[in-house]
Design a protein around this motif. Structure first.
Motif, mmCIF file in Angstrom:
data_model
loop_
_atom_site.group_PDB
_atom_site.id
_atom_site.type_symbol
_atom_site.label_atom_id
_atom_site.label_comp_id
_atom_site.label_asym_id
_atom_site.label_seq_id
_atom_site.Cartn_x
_atom_site.Cartn_y
_atom_site.Cartn_z
ATOM 1 N N LEU A 1 11.414 86.975 35.490
ATOM 2 C CA LEU A 1 12.015 86.779 36.840
ATOM 3 C C LEU A 1 13.059 86.041 36.909
ATOM 4 N N GLN A 2 13.261 84.921 36.074
ATOM 5 C CA GLN A 2 14.402 84.108 35.933
ATOM 6 C C GLN A 2 15.761 84.927 35.505
ATOM 7 N N ILE A 3 15.546 85.418 34.380
ATOM 8 C CA ILE A 3 16.753 86.438 34.055
ATOM 9 C C ILE A 3 17.079 87.594 34.646
ATOM 10 N N GLY A 4 16.003 88.108 35.430
ATOM 11 C CA GLY A 4 16.230 89.096 36.359
ATOM 12 C C GLY A 4 17.039 88.765 37.566
ATOM 13 N N GLY A 5 16.812 87.344 37.970
ATOM 14 C CA GLY A 5 17.818 86.757 38.926
ATOM 15 C C GLY A 5 19.270 86.656 38.716
ATOM 16 N N ILE A 6 19.373 86.257 36.994
ATOM 17 C CA ILE A 6 20.842 86.410 36.704
ATOM 18 C C ILE A 6 21.308 87.584 36.687
ATOM 19 N N VAL A 7 20.521 88.547 36.240
ATOM 20 C CA VAL A 7 21.267 89.981 36.296
ATOM 21 C C VAL A 7 21.692 90.303 37.672
ATOM 22 N N GLY A 8 20.555 90.069 38.841
ATOM 23 C CA GLY A 8 20.971 90.266 40.168
ATOM 24 C C GLY A 8 22.133 89.622 40.894
ATOM 25 N N GLY A 9 22.100 88.181 40.104
ATOM 26 C CA GLY A 9 23.338 87.506 40.915
ATOM 27 C C GLY A 9 24.567 88.004 40.171
ATOM 28 N N THR A 10 24.554 88.311 38.988
ATOM 29 C CA THR A 10 25.714 89.133 38.559
ATOM 30 C C THR A 10 26.377 90.139 39.033
ATOM 31 N N ALA A 11 25.271 91.129 39.498
ATOM 32 C CA ALA A 11 25.333 92.290 40.093
ATOM 33 C C ALA A 11 25.941 92.139 41.509
ATOM 34 N N ALA A 12 25.460 91.189 42.194
ATOM 35 C CA ALA A 12 25.862 90.777 43.360
ATOM 36 C C ALA A 12 27.298 90.445 43.307
ATOM 37 N N ALA A 13 27.780 89.675 42.610
ATOM 38 C CA ALA A 13 29.028 89.073 42.435
ATOM 39 C C ALA A 13 30.007 90.397 42.053
ATOM 40 N N PHE A 14 29.650 91.277 41.403
ATOM 41 C CA PHE A 14 30.464 92.726 41.086
ATOM 42 C C PHE A 14 30.299 93.545 42.577
ATOM 43 N N MET B 1 23.250 84.489 48.122
ATOM 44 C CA MET B 1 23.357 83.175 47.092
ATOM 45 C C MET B 1 24.914 83.214 46.729
ATOM 46 N N ILE B 2 25.554 84.251 46.243
ATOM 47 C CA ILE B 2 26.852 84.227 45.815
ATOM 48 C C ILE B 2 27.757 83.890 47.029
ATOM 49 N N VAL B 3 27.681 84.441 48.145
ATOM 50 C CA VAL B 3 28.420 84.375 49.428
ATOM 51 C C VAL B 3 28.460 82.822 49.637
ATOM 52 N N THR B 4 26.933 82.097 49.787
ATOM 53 C CA THR B 4 26.869 80.816 50.054
ATOM 54 C C THR B 4 27.551 79.897 48.973
ATOM 55 N N LEU B 5 27.360 80.200 47.640
ATOM 56 C CA LEU B 5 28.036 79.430 46.458
ATOM 57 C C LEU B 5 29.489 79.522 46.602
ATOM 58 N N SER B 6 29.918 80.462 46.991
ATOM 59 C CA SER B 6 31.516 80.683 47.191
ATOM 60 C C SER B 6 32.066 79.797 48.123
ATOM 61 N N ARG B 7 31.355 79.345 49.012
ATOM 62 C CA ARG B 7 31.816 78.496 50.147
ATOM 63 C C ARG B 7 31.945 77.303 49.521
ATOM 64 N N MET B 8 31.866 76.759 48.305
ATOM 65 C CA MET B 8 32.122 75.689 47.537
ATOM 66 C C MET B 8 33.671 75.662 47.324
#
Length: 472
Positions: free
Chosen positions: A129-142, A319-326
């Motif tokens: 689950l955790q590393i799947g989330g990392i794969v998904g986070g990376t895919a979302a950024a792309f 997540m990526i959109v929210t974090l990009s607000r930083m």
């Protein structure tokens, strides 16, 4: 360690395999920082893994939820596990054996499998689950950077980018060469860590600045109501987690520390070499700690300064959109593209370290239950490469079914905290039964090891009780 550089003999054992300790592999340890620098490396791979999901997702989420109140926990989390990490690596350097081999020696056993390795299996399942989330986070950024089919969060774009991320990981890491993994880890860590620390230090000069009073308030030992779950997950993930404590031993062997010490013949010369190479490992662990501590603090401060005042908490595929607000709220919309590239680098660094590290652990687990012979170089490399292909596919599928990176990462973090309990038991067992007392740490280190062990045990007990609903 590649097929091109290792030539197995008739029995499948390579003469220059770092997992085989021979007199020919002995090397005098370097003295001082200047001569030790070229021998550092395992900690940099560790940093690549740490300065990733824990920092970009869990730590910023915690900062967004709790503000500065848990700053003390961030610092404590990165510091408290180092002594256990070093002690486990000490055993590895003196024996040439990786962690799961050692874990399996701790009684009791259920058939061929020790109880700690059974905990490892549970953690490995949660890490899907955790590393799947990392794969998904990376895919979302792309996908946000280059959407396919219009909607960056649409099924088409997210699926295609998830497949691309998994496929690229397999292609780049299939050789499983230690040197390539180390160089890639250094490159990815440097890119985003420097930028993040610089931005965090520059926040006081923006509308989202923080003051010395904010920082001091975060050093009070308190956990605000409603943040305990996120705090436990953050403690399990940030700093050196149980999985990273474990796979650090593989990289210490493959860097050559154990091979350079040579077979344990009990001689004073062996003790001198062992202490010398353990000293190099200390330096490696210290540099790693400096990198991931500053990176962790930077992410937490940005979450507390920028996201928390606006009530923004990273959730789901947003997540990526929210974090990009930083970044965009601090430097302007123009920096959004730079953030996305940085997010790809930081999440990609975790994948870069995770694929070869978990491939080695899975292969080692198969060896302790008798499926493969770990000391057979050819068999070990073949099995590692099989998992290098399988694991990214499994992680990608897990994300496509769940599609909630934050939840997935936090789930893995909680189980990591539980497994830390077993790691501490193994460290003390191996220290008492297999580590030569002449290479034990000094009095100050031993005090640190006790403090580290107690803190981790308390975390493990709390996490275990929390999993079964005692705190709900």
């Amino acid at each position: 360690m590649t097929a091109d550089t290792i030539a197995p003999d008739a029995h499948g054992a390579a003469h220059d395999d770092p997992y085989h300790l021979t007199p020919e592999g002995i090397m005098e340890p370097p003295v001082g920082w200047k001569h030790s620098l070229k021998h550092l490396g395992p900690g940099l791979i560790l940093s690549a893994s740490i300065v990733g999901s824990g920092e970009l997702i869990a730590t910023t989420t915690l900062g967004a939820q709790a503000g500065f109140a848990l700053l003390w926990l961030v610092i404590f989390s990165t510091l408290v596990k180092v002594a256990v990490q070093v002690e486990l690596a000490r055993w590895t350097i003196s024996t040439g054996q990786p962690a799961l081999t050692g874990y399996n020696k701790v009684p009791p056993k259920i058939g061929p499998v020790g109880w700690i390795n059974l905990l490892w299996v549970l953690m490995a399942l949660s890490k899907i689950l955790q590393i799947g989330g990392i794969v998904g986070g990376t895919a979302a950024a792309f996908s946000i950077l280059m959407p396919i089919g219009g909607d960056p969060f649409g099924a088409m774009s997210m699926t295609i980018w998830t497949v691309i991320v998994a496929g690229t990981s397999i292609a780049l890491l299939y050789s499983s060469s230690y040197g390539m993994i180390e160089r890639g880890a250094v490159f990815l860590v440097v890119i985003f860590s420097i930028a993040t620390v610089v931005i965090a230090l520059g926040l006081p000069f923006t509308p989202y600045g923080y003051s010395a009073a904010d920082v001091m308030s975060g050093l009070a030992f308190a956990i605000p109501a409603g943040t305990i779950g996120a705090a436990i997950a953050m403690f399990g993930i940030t700093g050196v987690g149980a999985d990273e404590l474990t796979f650090y031993t593989y990289w210490c062997v493959e860097k050559g520390y154990a091979r350079h010490v040579g077979p344990a013949d009990g001689s004073e010369e062996w003790v001198r070499r062992a202490n010398g190479w353990i000293s190099v490992m200390y330096k490696d662990a210290f540099v790693s700690w400096m990198i991931y501590t500053f990176g962790t603090l930077a992410f937490f401060i940005m979450g507390a300064s920028v996201l928390q005042p606006q009530g923004l908490v990273p959730k789901g595929n947003d997540m990526i959109v929210t974090l990009s607000r930083m970044y965009t709220d601090t430097l302007g919309e123009w920096v959004a593209i730079i953030f996305l590239i940085g997010a790809i680098a930081v999440l990609g660094s975790t994948l870069w370290a995770a694929v070869p590290s978990w491939s080695r652990m899975y292969a080692n687990f198969l060896s302790v239950i008798g499926v493969i012979d770990w000391r057979n170089t050819k068999s070990r490399l073949r099995t590692i490469r099989v998992f290098t292909v399988l694991l990214p596919i499994v992680w990608a599928v897990a994300f496509l079914f769940i599609q909630s990176p934050v939840l997935m990462v936090q789930a893995g973090g909680i189980m990591t905290g539980v497994f830390l309990l077993g790691v501490v038991v193994a460290v003390w067992y191996l220290r008492q039964t297999e580590t030569d007392p002449r290479i034990h740490g000094g009095g100050l280190f031993n005090v640190a090891l006790v403090i580290s062990s107690v803190a981790i045990v308390l975390l493990g007990v709390y996490s275990a009780l929390n999993v079964f609903g005692f705190f709900k």
